[in-house]
Write a protein that holds these residues in place. Structure first.
Motif, mmCIF file in Angstrom:
data_model
loop_
_atom_site.group_PDB
_atom_site.id
_atom_site.type_symbol
_atom_site.label_atom_id
_atom_site.label_comp_id
_atom_site.label_asym_id
_atom_site.label_seq_id
_atom_site.Cartn_x
_atom_site.Cartn_y
_atom_site.Cartn_z
ATOM 1 N N THR A 267 3.776 3.495 12.471
ATOM 2 C CA THR A 267 4.254 4.191 11.267
ATOM 3 C C THR A 267 5.305 3.332 10.552
ATOM 4 O O THR A 267 5.282 3.195 9.321
ATOM 5 C CB THR A 267 4.857 5.564 11.642
ATOM 6 N N GLY A 268 6.182 2.726 11.317
ATOM 7 C CA GLY A 268 7.180 1.826 10.732
ATOM 8 C C GLY A 268 6.525 0.651 10.028
ATOM 9 O O GLY A 268 6.930 0.254 8.937
ATOM 10 N N MET A 269 5.484 0.104 10.654
ATOM 11 C CA MET A 269 4.787 -1.046 10.068
ATOM 12 C C MET A 269 4.054 -0.656 8.780
ATOM 13 O O MET A 269 3.868 -1.466 7.882
ATOM 14 C CB MET A 269 3.801 -1.642 11.078
ATOM 15 N N GLU A 270 3.621 0.595 8.711
ATOM 16 C CA GLU A 270 2.955 1.091 7.499
ATOM 17 C C GLU A 270 3.945 1.070 6.329
ATOM 18 O O GLU A 270 3.582 0.705 5.204
ATOM 19 C CB GLU A 270 2.456 2.518 7.766
ATOM 20 N N ILE A 271 5.197 1.444 6.595
ATOM 21 C CA ILE A 271 6.225 1.416 5.556
ATOM 22 C C ILE A 271 6.521 -0.033 5.158
ATOM 23 O O ILE A 271 6.692 -0.344 3.987
ATOM 24 C CB ILE A 271 7.491 2.158 6.038
ATOM 25 N N PHE A 272 6.542 -0.915 6.147
ATOM 26 C CA PHE A 272 6.741 -2.346 5.876
ATOM 27 C C PHE A 272 5.652 -2.856 4.915
ATOM 28 O O PHE A 272 5.946 -3.517 3.926
ATOM 29 C CB PHE A 272 6.690 -3.133 7.191
ATOM 30 N N ARG A 273 4.393 -2.528 5.230
ATOM 31 C CA ARG A 273 3.267 -3.017 4.415
ATOM 32 C C ARG A 273 3.351 -2.537 2.969
ATOM 33 O O ARG A 273 2.940 -3.236 2.050
ATOM 34 C CB ARG A 273 1.936 -2.522 5.011
ATOM 35 N N TRP B 165 8.303 -10.120 13.621
ATOM 36 C CA TRP B 165 6.945 -10.238 13.066
ATOM 37 C C TRP B 165 7.005 -10.884 11.684
ATOM 38 O O TRP B 165 7.839 -10.492 10.865
ATOM 39 C CB TRP B 165 6.316 -8.872 12.859
ATOM 40 N N SER B 166 6.098 -11.803 11.418
ATOM 41 C CA SER B 166 5.955 -12.304 10.054
ATOM 42 C C SER B 166 5.142 -11.279 9.263
ATOM 43 O O SER B 166 4.491 -10.405 9.856
ATOM 44 C CB SER B 166 5.210 -13.643 10.054
ATOM 45 N N ARG B 167 5.188 -11.383 7.948
ATOM 46 C CA ARG B 167 4.381 -10.463 7.127
ATOM 47 C C ARG B 167 2.896 -10.616 7.470
ATOM 48 O O ARG B 167 2.162 -9.630 7.548
ATOM 49 C CB ARG B 167 4.627 -10.754 5.638
ATOM 50 N N LYS B 168 2.484 -11.868 7.702
ATOM 51 C CA LYS B 168 1.075 -12.133 8.036
ATOM 52 C C LYS B 168 0.674 -11.355 9.287
ATOM 53 O O LYS B 168 -0.401 -10.745 9.351
ATOM 54 C CB LYS B 168 0.906 -13.641 8.266
ATOM 55 N N ALA B 169 1.549 -11.373 10.282
ATOM 56 C CA ALA B 169 1.244 -10.673 11.541
ATOM 57 C C ALA B 169 1.145 -9.164 11.315
ATOM 58 O O ALA B 169 0.234 -8.507 11.840
ATOM 59 C CB ALA B 169 2.317 -10.982 12.584
ATOM 60 N N VAL B 170 2.054 -8.624 10.503
ATOM 61 C CA VAL B 170 2.017 -7.174 10.238
ATOM 62 C C VAL B 170 0.737 -6.811 9.488
ATOM 63 O O VAL B 170 0.103 -5.786 9.762
ATOM 64 C CB VAL B 170 3.258 -6.720 9.428
#
Lengths: 236, 118
Positions: free
Chosen positions: A77-83, A165-170
């Protein structure tokens, strides 16, 4: 240690999945904000205590699961906000129980950039200096062996929650495992996508409370079967 | 049909009950056609084996190349059990995935609403 300006720190999203961490999460958030990290996101995974309020009072952004879904689900869920926000270039995940040192975030990010990694894992074992309970050491050796076997590589501290994490990894890695098995899932998928994983030694402090949580034998067995199912039937 | 054993009456009755429940579920729209077909076929098979055990088990052991007809039945039972367990595991995983997706959607909507209000 202070090579990152406030402008760069503004591009970092620190994601902290939390389940019943009242009395600890507030301190972790405060320390991070004092160190100049402007975007601290606490994902409250259906806590029944005052974790959310404590994190809000300390100055974190809060996203709250209405029911407990597990550390993997909360991190996803956190990564979804990052994206969703182009502004963020680096994501950092860390535990909310205070076992990680907030001053190590900058060190981990420096090493991440220097080594050109896509994912940098804060490695609790490589320095040999951390006092880690025997039970947890055994569990981690088994988890590393299983994760390594499934990704056809040698891996170290695949279960660490402290990662950069890099943006690419996320963008590339979609976390599908709800529980702690997501730690291995991320490593397996990173190798699958050809992403560079780097291990950097970190310090940890275990308390009785943090030992009561995390991964035990039964979680390990569940993790194994979930990962096996995932590797056999999900990874294309 | 003289000399029937108790199980030869009991098992078909249980199978009949199970088939009835499956059909009720199917017509209520709770099962897919494949699921209903699978369960009806499975219970019919069990009933037939109970009614004429020797003929069926001998035919199965011959077909599978297993000498003993009891071993053939144990083998088939284990395989079927494994399949059902696996199927159940997959269904639970899928249900969990859907629940998590829903929980995430709700939490993100609440988060975005709060951020807009700030």
């Amino acid at each position: 240690m202070g090579v990152f300006s406030g402008e760069i720190k503004d591009k970092v999203l620190i994601v902290i999945p939390v389940f019943n961490e009242e009395g600890r999460i507030g301190r972790v958030v405060s320390e991070l904000l004092e160190r100049g990290y402007l975007n601290v996101l606490v994902v409250d995974d259906g806590s029944s205590d005052n974790s959310s309020k404590e994190a809000i009072d300390a100055g974190a952004f809060i996203v709250r699961h209405i029911i407990n879904r597990g550390a993997g689900a909360a991190t996803a869920t956190g990564m979804e906000i990052f994206r969703k926000s182009e502004k963020f270039k680096i994501a950092v995940t860390m535990d909310g129980d205070g076992q990680h040192y907030t001053e190590d975030v900058i060190y981990l990010m420096q090493m991440h950039i220097e080594q050109g990694a896509d994912i940098t894992i804060g490695d609790r074992f490589s320095s040999g200096k951390n006092v880690i309970p025997f039970r947890r050491k055994v569990y981690n050796v088994i988890a590393d062996l299983v994760t390594g076997w499934m990704s056809f590589r040698m891996v170290s501290d695949s279960q660490s929650g402290f990662r950069v994490w890099s943006r690419k990894a996320v963008e590339k890695i979609n976390i599908e495992q709800d529980g702690f098995e997501f730690c291995s899932e991320v490593v397996i998928k990173a190798h699958h996508h050809g992403l560079k994983i780097s291990n950097v030694p970190i310090r940890v402090k275990y308390t009785e409370e943090s030992m009561q949580k995390g991964q035990g034998f039964l979680v390990g067995v569940k993790t194994f079967f979930n990962l096996l199912h995932h590797v056999l039937f999900k990874i294309k | 049909m003289a000399g029937l054993e108790v199980y030869q009456i009991l098992v078909p009755l249980i199978a009949l009950f199970a088939i009835t429940l499956t059909l009720i579920s199917h017509f209520k729209g709770q099962n897919t056609l494949f699921e209903s077909f699978f369960w009806v076929l499975l219970w019919l098979g069990i009933a037939v084996v109970a009614i004429i055990p020797d003929e069926i088990t001998n035919a199965l052991s011959h077909a599978l190349g297993i000498k003993d007809n009891v071993n053939a039945i144990i083998f088939i039972g284990l395989a079927a059990s494994f399949f059902i367990h696996f199927k159940t595991f997959s269904v639970i995983k899928e249900q969990n995935r859907v629940i998590t997706k829903l929980v995430r959607k709700i939490s993100l909507t609440q988060f975005e609403t709060k951020e807009k209000e700030k």
